[in-house]
Write an enzyme that holds these catalytic residues in place. Structure first.
Site, PDB file in Angstrom:
ATOM      1  N   SER A 132       0.852  -1.184   0.000  1.00 25.87           N
ATOM      2  CA  SER A 132       0.000   0.000   0.000  1.00 25.87           C
ATOM      3  C   SER A 132       0.886   1.232   0.000  1.00 25.87           C
ATOM      4  O   SER A 132       1.965   1.233   0.600  1.00 25.87           O
ATOM      5  CB  SER A 132      -0.899  -0.005   1.242  1.00 25.87           C
ATOM      6  OG  SER A 132      -1.463   1.268   1.467  1.00 25.87           O
ATOM      7  N   ARG A 138     -21.935  -5.572 -46.735  1.00 23.69           N
ATOM      8  CA  ARG A 138     -20.828  -5.002 -45.966  1.00 23.69           C
ATOM      9  C   ARG A 138     -21.448  -3.936 -45.082  1.00 23.69           C
ATOM     10  O   ARG A 138     -22.147  -3.051 -45.578  1.00 23.69           O
ATOM     11  CB  ARG A 138     -19.771  -4.357 -46.872  1.00 23.69           C
ATOM     12  CG  ARG A 138     -19.056  -5.303 -47.825  1.00 23.69           C
ATOM     13  CD  ARG A 138     -17.796  -5.920 -47.241  1.00 23.69           C
ATOM     14  NE  ARG A 138     -16.861  -4.908 -46.783  1.00 23.69           N
ATOM     15  CZ  ARG A 138     -16.121  -4.133 -47.605  1.00 23.69           C
ATOM     16  NH1 ARG A 138     -16.239  -4.240 -48.918  1.00 23.69           N
ATOM     17  NH2 ARG A 138     -15.287  -3.264 -47.111  1.00 23.69           N
TER      18      ARG A 138
END
Length: 451
Positions: free
Chosen positions: A286, A325
């Site tokens: 930490s 497409r």
């Protein structure tokens, strides 16, 4: 499945993963970097020319020239990215650069008959195949480590918890075997998808018409040759708007993230300071509290599991692709699919490290079986005492004694022994939580038979 030419490890100096510690530095980060994607695009272009040469649709010298030129290091990926804006994809500027690189004689055979989506989709399949190899390797590592844990702790009793509360006893072996089962499920799904990923070749609108115009008598034979060059599956049809391969990838990757996430959230819960039944082998520090050993591996896996479903949802949404497409649906896939590959690649790496280094505190588990003063075996006692006292009386007695265990700080075993009607009943075994794990051992053995 093998690819025609797997790339070396490529790193992207502009995207090292500063905000993505889950995948930063992983093999999948390299396999999905911009330069690796560029290499896959080039591999697809080179394979197309070689396939045409194999069917006498292009000179062998052209195939050799395109293959020799198709090296990512010879192209400016930043320039390609910037120029991709003009046409909406990077294939258009890449074809121009590759054509220039091979010279006037062989340039006409670059990208001949193909459309941009043919190359993009095929490259995406190559990237996926290559990225999934290290994922599968890490899942194998995880599975082996969990198998060892499950066998070692086959009979290590611990509290089973439902809706966050103690329920009945279980074993850590069964829990680890369950984690392993999910890992194997993820492995099997990924492998099945990886083995079926297809090349893409359809031309402008998925009819293969241009290849016929260039002399191909059997364009499907060209598709087969193209797929063979790349080590991909031959598609039954061009899949420009039939996005099953992308959906399959979305599904197996999201499942894998969730499967690994199950182990991670269990470790996070069981590793809380006040529980401490397990711990990561080496926790993270930490910035403010020197005493902390944070469960970093589990945290990163859990984060991946939370992000993956939304990324998969985008890919599933692209199944609705209009016409021959699509405009936007196909383009929407690129980034979330790469993100999914990276998330799962990082999670698999972290899962292997987590499983291999996991510390199991069996004594703490055994101690926690007594936190409810014996009430954790009330289910068994209900069944054991019913023939002696009658079902209604047994239930009423246990309910009364349950309240007294907490009020008086006495164990259920002690209170039961004081009941005159139970003076001749052996209470030692029925009140021992470690002897009420049901078929946990047999279920663990059965799970470990799966390979």
């Amino acid at each position: 499945m093998t690819s025609a030419g797997p790339p070396a490890a490529f790193e992207n100096p502009d995207d090292p993963g500063l905000l993505a510690p889950g995948w930063a530095g992983s093999p999948v980060a390299s396999a999905t970097a911009d330069t690796a994607y560029l290499q896959a695009l080039l591999d697809a272009e080179a394979a197309l020319t070689r396939a045409q040469a194999a069917l006498d649709l292009a000179p062998t010298t052209a195939a050799a020239a395109v293959t020799a030129a198709a090296e990512a290091g010879r192209f400016d990926v930043r320039s390609l990215a910037e120029r991709a804006r003009a046409g909406g994809n990077p294939v258009i500027p890449l074809v121009a650069d590759l054509t220039k690189a091979v010279g006037e004689e062989h340039g006409p055979y670059v990208h001949r008959g193909a459309t941009s989506q043919d190359i993009m989709d095929t490259a995406t399949m190559l990237v996926a195949v290559r990225a999934l190899d290290p994922v599968l390797a890490d899942l194998d590592r995880t599975e082996r480590a969990l198998a060892r844990r499950a066998a070692e702790h086959r009979d290590t009793a611990m509290p089973g918890r439902t809706l966050t509360q103690h329920a009945v006893p279980t074993t850590f072996g069964l829990k680890a075997a369950g984690w392993r089962s999910l890992v194997l499920d993820a492995r099997d799904r990924i492998k099945a998808v990886q083995d079926g990923l297809p090349a893409q070749l359809g031309g402008a609108a998925g009819t293969l018409a241009a290849f016929t115009a260039y002399g191909a008598r059997d364009p499907q034979a060209l598709t087969a040759a193209f797929a063979r060059e790349l080590g991909l599956r031959e598609p039954l049809l061009p899949w420009h708007t039939l996005r099953t391969p992308i959906a399959d990838l979305a599904g197996c990757l999201a499942f894998a993230a969730g499967a690994l996430g199950k182990m991670a959230v269990d470790v996070l819960a069981l590793g809380r300071t006040e529980i401490a039944e397990v711990a990561e082998g080496s926790g993270g520090g930490s910035s403010a509290m020197p005493h902390k050993a944070n469960p970093v591996r589990s945290t990163l896996i859990a984060a991946a599991a939370r992000r993956a479903p939304q990324l998969a949802a985008t890919l599933y949404g692209s199944l609705a692709a209009e016409d021959e497409r699509p405009a936007g649906a196909w383009h929407a896939e690129w980034e979330p699919l790469r993100d999914l590959l990276r998330l799962v690649g990082g999670a698999a790496r972290d899962a292997a490290e987590l499983a291999e280094g996991l510390r199991v505190n069996a004594d703490t588990m055994r101690e926690h079986l007594g936190l409810t003063h014996g009430l954790i075996v009330s289910e068994r006692l209900s069944a054991e005492l019913a023939p002696v006292l009658g079902r209604a009386r047994a239930k009423k007695l246990l309910s009364e004694l349950a309240g007294r265990t907490y009020a008086e700080g006495r164990s259920l075993r002690e209170l039961l022994a004081a009941e005159p009607e139970l003076k001749d009943v052996d209470l030692d075994e029925p009140t021992d939580p470690a002897r009420y794990t049901g078929s946990a051992g047999a279920l663990t053995d059965r799970a470990l038979e799966r390979r």
